[in-house]
Motif scaffolding. Structure first.
Motif, PDB file in Angstrom:
ATOM      1  N   LEU A  55       0.829  -1.208   0.000  1.00 32.57           N
ATOM      2  CA  LEU A  55       0.000   0.000   0.000  1.00 32.57           C
ATOM      3  C   LEU A  55       0.859   1.252   0.000  1.00 32.57           C
ATOM      4  O   LEU A  55       1.958   1.255   0.582  1.00 32.57           O
ATOM      5  CB  LEU A  55      -0.870   0.035   1.260  1.00 32.57           C
ATOM      6  CG  LEU A  55      -1.829  -1.124   1.491  1.00 32.57           C
ATOM      7  CD1 LEU A  55      -2.370  -1.087   2.912  1.00 32.57           C
ATOM      8  CD2 LEU A  55      -2.951  -1.060   0.487  1.00 32.57           C
ATOM      9  N   PRO A  56       0.336   2.346  -0.584  1.00 37.10           N
ATOM     10  CA  PRO A  56       0.989   3.636  -0.356  1.00 37.10           C
ATOM     11  C   PRO A  56       0.741   4.026   1.104  1.00 37.10           C
ATOM     12  O   PRO A  56      -0.177   3.519   1.740  1.00 37.10           O
ATOM     13  CB  PRO A  56       0.267   4.581  -1.322  1.00 37.10           C
ATOM     14  CG  PRO A  56      -1.067   3.944  -1.536  1.00 37.10           C
ATOM     15  CD  PRO A  56      -0.859   2.459  -1.407  1.00 37.10           C
ATOM     16  N   VAL A  57       1.543   4.912   1.629  1.00 36.79           N
ATOM     17  CA  VAL A  57       1.390   5.319   3.023  1.00 36.79           C
ATOM     18  C   VAL A  57       0.272   6.358   3.117  1.00 36.79           C
ATOM     19  O   VAL A  57       0.377   7.436   2.545  1.00 36.79           O
ATOM     20  CB  VAL A  57       2.702   5.891   3.602  1.00 36.79           C
ATOM     21  CG1 VAL A  57       2.512   6.307   5.052  1.00 36.79           C
ATOM     22  CG2 VAL A  57       3.822   4.869   3.483  1.00 36.79           C
ATOM     23  N   PRO A  58      -0.814   6.023   3.831  1.00 33.60           N
ATOM     24  CA  PRO A  58      -1.894   6.995   4.011  1.00 33.60           C
ATOM     25  C   PRO A  58      -1.554   7.956   5.156  1.00 33.60           C
ATOM     26  O   PRO A  58      -0.508   7.818   5.814  1.00 33.60           O
ATOM     27  CB  PRO A  58      -3.085   6.108   4.393  1.00 33.60           C
ATOM     28  CG  PRO A  58      -2.444   4.998   5.164  1.00 33.60           C
ATOM     29  CD  PRO A  58      -1.111   4.757   4.481  1.00 33.60           C
ATOM     30  N   ARG A  59      -2.439   8.877   5.412  1.00 32.60           N
ATOM     31  CA  ARG A  59      -2.282   9.742   6.579  1.00 32.60           C
ATOM     32  C   ARG A  59      -2.446   8.851   7.816  1.00 32.60           C
ATOM     33  O   ARG A  59      -3.423   8.125   7.931  1.00 32.60           O
ATOM     34  CB  ARG A  59      -3.325  10.846   6.566  1.00 32.60           C
ATOM     35  CG  ARG A  59      -3.220  11.752   7.735  1.00 32.60           C
ATOM     36  CD  ARG A  59      -4.283  12.842   7.694  1.00 32.60           C
ATOM     37  NE  ARG A  59      -3.752  13.989   8.379  1.00 32.60           N
ATOM     38  CZ  ARG A  59      -3.403  15.123   7.810  1.00 32.60           C
ATOM     39  NH1 ARG A  59      -3.532  15.274   6.509  1.00 32.60           N
ATOM     40  NH2 ARG A  59      -2.919  16.110   8.514  1.00 32.60           N
ATOM     41  N   LEU A  60      -1.469   8.901   8.707  1.00 33.19           N
ATOM     42  CA  LEU A  60      -1.486   8.048   9.893  1.00 33.19           C
ATOM     43  C   LEU A  60      -1.946   8.834  11.117  1.00 33.19           C
ATOM     44  O   LEU A  60      -1.502   9.963  11.335  1.00 33.19           O
ATOM     45  CB  LEU A  60      -0.096   7.463  10.151  1.00 33.19           C
ATOM     46  CG  LEU A  60       0.483   6.572   9.044  1.00 33.19           C
ATOM     47  CD1 LEU A  60       1.897   6.137   9.406  1.00 33.19           C
ATOM     48  CD2 LEU A  60      -0.405   5.378   8.785  1.00 33.19           C
ATOM     49  N   ALA A  61      -2.826   8.216  11.896  1.00 30.18           N
ATOM     50  CA  ALA A  61      -3.252   8.798  13.165  1.00 30.18           C
ATOM     51  C   ALA A  61      -2.221   8.471  14.232  1.00 30.18           C
ATOM     52  O   ALA A  61      -1.644   7.384  14.240  1.00 30.18           O
ATOM     53  CB  ALA A  61      -4.620   8.241  13.561  1.00 30.18           C
ATOM     54  N   VAL A  62      -2.010   9.407  15.122  1.00 28.12           N
ATOM     55  CA  VAL A  62      -1.081   9.201  16.230  1.00 28.12           C
ATOM     56  C   VAL A  62      -1.760   8.306  17.265  1.00 28.12           C
ATOM     57  O   VAL A  62      -2.931   8.483  17.581  1.00 28.12           O
ATOM     58  CB  VAL A  62      -0.700  10.555  16.861  1.00 28.12           C
ATOM     59  CG1 VAL A  62       0.149  10.365  18.110  1.00 28.12           C
ATOM     60  CG2 VAL A  62       0.014  11.426  15.846  1.00 28.12           C
ATOM     61  N   VAL A  63      -1.014   7.342  17.784  1.00 25.95           N
ATOM     62  CA  VAL A  63      -1.514   6.473  18.853  1.00 25.95           C
ATOM     63  C   VAL A  63      -0.940   7.016  20.161  1.00 25.95           C
ATOM     64  O   VAL A  63       0.279   7.139  20.295  1.00 25.95           O
ATOM     65  CB  VAL A  63      -1.094   5.007  18.626  1.00 25.95           C
ATOM     66  CG1 VAL A  63      -1.578   4.131  19.785  1.00 25.95           C
ATOM     67  CG2 VAL A  63      -1.636   4.498  17.302  1.00 25.95           C
TER      68      VAL A  63
END
Length: 172
Positions: A34-42
């Motif tokens: 996959l391309p890297v999507p916008r990631l949410a901070v954990v």
């Protein structure tokens, strides 16, 4: 799936670049690139956890492959072109993806399977030869220790709770 017996065997592998190194993983251990999507901070996540995202309604935790392997964090190329390797889902566990600099090729290769005890948690369980160079073959199922896998479950629960807090109707 049980590991292959030590010795030589032919495998379909996916080649990737991580911190300037070429590494291999069995293609059967990667569901999708996959391309890297916008990631949410954990919240309170360690540096190995790059973040989380939703895929078809499921939470996916993203692990930095370089950090996981103890490699220097010197990513190659523009982060816009980095890849995620989605790993197969395991019952009762959060979905995981590996953040790599680039997935570069899928090919058939003769692999030498190493005997147990040759690497930490046996995460490198073989090697393949490409253009005269030895390339480590990673075992996806052993990239995390049992304790690390349990901790990822706790971080997944935190990520779900955080998402629920933002999606719950507000009280006026």
């Amino acid at each position: 799936m049980p590991p292959e017996a030590p010795g030589d065997t032919s495998l379909t592998v996916l080649l990737m670049r991580v911190s300037g190194l070429t590494l291999a993983i069995r293609q059967r251990d990667v569901v999708e690139i996959l391309p890297v999507p916008r990631l949410a901070v954990v919240p309170e996540a360690p540096s190995v956890l790059a973040g989380a995202f939703q895929l078809a309604g499921d939470l996916v935790l993203v692990l930095r492959m370089a950090t996981l392997l103890g490699l220097p964090a010197k990513a190659e190329g523009d982060p816009l072109y980095h890849h995620l390797l989605l790993l197969p889902a395991q019952a009762g566990r959060p979905k995981l993806a590996l953040l790599v600099d680039r997935a570069t090729d899928i090919l058939e290769a003769a692999a030498t399977i190493l005997p147990p005890g040759e690497s930490f948690n046996d995460c490198v369980d073989g090697e393949i030869r490409i253009e005269g160079a030895l390339v480590p073959l990673l075992a996806a199922s052993r990239l995390l220790t049992a304790d690390e896998a349990a901790r990822t479950e706790a971080f997944a629960a935190r990520a779900v709770a955080r998402e629920a807090a933002f999606s719950a109707p507000g009280v006026a």
